[in-house]
Design a protein around this motif. Sequence first.
Motif, PDB file in Angstrom:
ATOM      1  N   MET A   1     -61.675   1.774  15.750  1.00 32.67           N
ATOM      2  CA  MET A   1     -62.269   1.370  17.007  1.00 32.67           C
ATOM      3  C   MET A   1     -63.780   1.152  16.854  1.00 32.67           C
ATOM      4  SD  MET A   1     -59.766   1.128  19.007  1.00 32.67           S
ATOM      5  CE  MET A   1     -58.089   1.667  19.224  1.00 32.67           C
ATOM      6  N   GLY A 123     -61.301  -0.905  22.488  1.00 36.12           N
ATOM      7  CA  GLY A 123     -61.586   0.489  22.793  1.00 36.12           C
ATOM      8  C   GLY A 123     -63.043   0.838  22.965  1.00 36.12           C
ATOM      9  N   TRP A 197     -54.249  -1.317  19.684  1.00 35.07           N
ATOM     10  CA  TRP A 197     -54.979  -1.199  20.948  1.00 35.07           C
ATOM     11  C   TRP A 197     -54.189  -1.834  22.088  1.00 35.07           C
ATOM     12  CZ3 TRP A 197     -57.423  -5.518  23.484  1.00 35.07           C
ATOM     13  CH2 TRP A 197     -58.220  -5.161  24.582  1.00 35.07           C
TER      14      TRP A 197
END
Length: 217
Positions: A1, A123, A197
């Motif tokens: 992320m 994210g 994600w």
Amino acid sequence: MTDCRPPPWQAVLLQLVRDAFPGFAPKALRQFRAFERTDTKCPVTRSYAKLPLVLATAALMTTYACPLYIATAAPVATASVLRARVGVAAGATALTALALESVADVQKQQVKRALGAGAPVLGVGLWRFSRHPNHFFDLVFHAAVAAAAAARATSAGALWLALAPPAACAAVVLSATRSLEARQAKAYGGDPKYLEWREATPRLVPGMPRRGVVAGP
């Protein structure tokens, strides 16, 4: 992320002003290409393909003045205490949603500047809770404007004018979200981080379980 710093308050304020006073219709008219090169032997040809869309957008934004006027200009004395409170709460919700939409947009811009225009936003900040948090808060804004105007409407005609423009804008946002999802799936479908994600993050509403995924106890 991806790890990015929170957006500076100046950038959030600038984005908020941009969203609060949408100037994209006049901008689109200025940038509209009336002439387009298509052939060296015929160097210039007229192209008006985007004009209907630009005019429709300008018309929609013009009609949006109706619920805003009803929500802010109708005398409070004509409404009950409950309706007045609903109007105030809806107005506060609209302003909050507008601010959070601006934060999401700035966070997206930060990622694009850091990783490149073609990089997905995964994210980061509000994007941890929704794949399209800017679209989600845009929908909340339109719903709150409709509620604030409906609480002050004093006739059936005023109620229609209070609800129709926000509903049309919400339909545009939902259509844009579906279109963007398709483009992102095509562009990032081979990226394992994007797929992870996407699987773990709701499309719009934060906290809503994905279809086919059983929520935990």
